[in-house]
Motif scaffolding. Structure first.
Motif, short mmCIF file in Angstrom:
data_model
loop_
_atom_site.label_atom_id
_atom_site.label_comp_id
_atom_site.label_asym_id
_atom_site.label_seq_id
_atom_site.Cartn_x
_atom_site.Cartn_y
_atom_site.Cartn_z
N ASP A 84 -8.87 1.42 2.60
CA ASP A 84 -10.02 0.59 2.95
C ASP A 84 -9.78 -0.87 2.58
O ASP A 84 -10.10 -1.79 3.34
CB ASP A 84 -11.28 1.11 2.23
N GLU A 85 -9.21 -1.07 1.38
CA GLU A 85 -8.90 -2.42 0.94
C GLU A 85 -7.87 -3.07 1.86
O GLU A 85 -7.97 -4.24 2.21
CB GLU A 85 -8.38 -2.39 -0.50
N THR A 124 -1.82 -1.50 -4.02
CA THR A 124 -2.99 -0.63 -4.06
C THR A 124 -2.68 0.70 -3.38
O THR A 124 -1.72 0.80 -2.60
CB THR A 124 -4.19 -1.29 -3.36
N THR A 125 -3.52 1.69 -3.66
CA THR A 125 -3.48 2.96 -2.92
C THR A 125 -4.65 3.07 -1.95
O THR A 125 -4.82 4.09 -1.29
CB THR A 125 -3.52 4.14 -3.90
N ASP A 126 -5.45 2.02 -1.85
CA ASP A 126 -6.72 2.04 -1.11
C ASP A 126 -6.54 1.52 0.32
O ASP A 126 -6.36 0.31 0.53
CB ASP A 126 -7.75 1.21 -1.87
N GLU A 140 -4.50 6.45 9.76
CA GLU A 140 -5.38 6.24 8.60
C GLU A 140 -5.79 4.78 8.49
O GLU A 140 -6.93 4.47 8.12
CB GLU A 140 -4.69 6.69 7.33
N VAL A 197 0.84 -1.19 0.00
CA VAL A 197 0.00 0.00 0.00
C VAL A 197 0.88 1.25 0.00
O VAL A 197 1.86 1.33 0.75
CB VAL A 197 -0.92 0.03 1.24
N ARG A 233 -9.90 2.47 9.94
CA ARG A 233 -10.66 1.60 9.04
C ARG A 233 -10.72 0.14 9.52
O ARG A 233 -11.40 -0.68 8.90
CB ARG A 233 -10.03 1.64 7.65
#
Length: 467
Positions: free
Chosen positions: A83-84, A79-81, A118, A41, A122
């Motif tokens: 949440d994922e 990913t940059t997400d 961050e 990430v 989540r």
């Protein structure tokens, strides 16, 4: 090491790695090769795109091949997400940078704090956040309170610290076969989760040190401070040798036979640099002052100063060979990276010396097998050559600043045919001084007399040693 089978009683934990710079990308790739499902990430979409396409965005021997292997296995994604990432991972490794804070010796913890918070915001189930970044003592305890306050999981979200000990140029080997693992934990759950996350490595017999988080935070800065001290110690002896006519190489050889001291890192030269040792020892001093124990590590200030003086003294040697002035003198600077097998120019002694020579009016040509592009971005006013031959052609003084094997193997006779003058400063004690002198070069090195008649310490056979 073969990809891991399931050595646990249950399924392998799924890992996320937050931050895909040097540390994070290496960790994510190697963990996937070991058999884990890994999600890398980063907030930089270009970096993520490159890694997903199989392109490592920095130079590290062996890592591109491991990336391709991990992608082919299908166990590594990027990913940059966030949440994922929160939904995916059981163990989350935080690998973002802790640069030196502008205008201070303190570590800049903005990126670490942002990554932890961050992600924590989540996470709604039991999980473990694991810091790998080098941070001041007490950071883990403070972050634990923060993440448990912001996370829907509350106290089910735990925090541990697992410092890294990667050597640039050997990062793959150091990740897959580390000399030790340090787990800074506050619960049995955190220790079990870390053992699960490193099961294949532990199964190979790697020692595990289980400690509190404060001790784990201290291990990395203590190790770097010790290495920096050893390097600066022999360079301090080089200063004494320069004043007395002694030979620092022979001194280091004699000391190395003492098993209490050993030969590793007892190598005189231009000194240490890079993204870890300089900023880590400064941040350690700063934190010690905050804790009221600054006197205990005050010696690290002199360690730092000795290291910086070696750069200025290297410039002195080049100036002396040039006849007392560098104005208009063509100098070939061999190396820009802080060490060989790396393209890292952060706090690089090599590039700093090249800049100092340029500021004194020298016409500096720099060549590094891997770091030219990074060096050019930092100091665009310097001239950069794309081959060793082009760099040294017409040089009035040549200075070795990074000990790449290409420079070690270079033929002094052939080099002598394309330089303007056969004058060389060996800033890393990496060249065969005798071979250069026999080829007609005037050779200088930090801490060595101009010419010394010495005896080999092993055979007592008399030998002529170039300075």
């Amino acid at each position: 090491m073969e990809p891991a089978q399931n050595v646990l009683t249950g399924p392998l934990p799924r890992l996320t790695v937050i931050g895909t710079g040097y540390l994070g990308a290496t960790h994510a790739i190697c963990m996937a090769v070991l058999g884990y499902e890994v999600l890398g990430v980063d907030v930089d979409p270009d970096k993520i795109a490159r890694l997903a396409a199989g392109d490592v965005p920095f130079f590290e021997p062996g890592l591109p091949e491991k990336l391709r292997e991990a992608l082919d296995y299908g166990r590594l994604r990027f990913t940059t997400d966030f949440d994922e990432a929160a939904a995916f991972g059981d163990v989350h490794f935080i690998c973002v940078g802790t640069p030196q804070l502008a205008g201070s010796h303190a570590a800049d913890l903005r990126y670490v704090e942002s990554a932890f918070t961050e992600l924590a915001k989540r996470i709604d189930r039991r999980a473990l956040l694991v810091g790998k970044s080098t941070v001041p003592i007490g950071t883990a305890a403070r972050l634990t309170t923060i993440v448990q306050e912001v996370s829907p999981a509350g106290t089910d979200l735990e925090l541990a610290w697992n410092p890294e000990f990667l050597r640039e140029g050997f990062a793959v080997e150091d990740t897959l076969r580390p000399d030790r693992l340090v787990f800074g934990v506050a619960s049995d759950y955190a220790e079990r989760a870390l053992r699960d996350a490193f099961a294949p490595i532990i199964a190979e017999g790697t020692p595990v040190v289980v400690a509190d988080t404060a001790t784990a935070e201290l291990v990395k800065v203590a190790a770097n401070s010790f290495l920096a001290t050893k390097i600066s110690y022999i360079n301090a002896m080089a200063e004494v040798c320069e004043a007395t006519g002694a030979d620092v190489n022979l001194l280091a050889k004699a000391l190395s036979f003492d098993d209490r001291i050993g030969a590793r890192f007892l190598k005189p030269g231009l000194g240490f640099g890079g993204g870890c040792l300089p900023k880590d020892i400064r941040a350690f001093r700063h934190r010690a002052e905050e804790l009221g124990v600054g006197a205990a590590v005050r010696f690290l200030d002199e360690v730092d100063q000795i290291n910086l003086r070696r750069r200025a003294r290297t410039v002195d040697l080049v100036r002396e060979l040039a006849g007392g002035s560098l104005l208009g003198v063509r100098v070939a600077a061999l190396g820009a990276a802080f060490k060989p097998n790396s393209d890292d120019v952060r706090d690089a002694p090599a590039l700093d010396v090249a800049r100092m020579l340029y500021l004194e009016g020298a016409l500096v040509s720099v060549y590094d097998p891997e770091a030219n592009d990074n060096a050019h971005r930092l100091y665009p006013d310097l001239e950069y050559a794309d081959t060793l031959g082009k760099c040294v052609r017409g040089a009035e003084v040549t200075v070795l600043l990074t000990e790449w094997e290409q420079f070690r193997r270079a033929d002094p006779t052939l080099l002598g045919e394309i330089v303007a003058e056969k004058k060389i400063v060996d800033g890393r004690h990496a060249l065969d001084a005798t071979a250069y002198r026999r080829a007609g070069w005037e050779y200088r090195a930090l801490g060595r007399p101009v010419v010394a008649e010495t005896f080999d310490l092993g055979t007592h056979e008399k030998d002529s040693v170039a300075a």
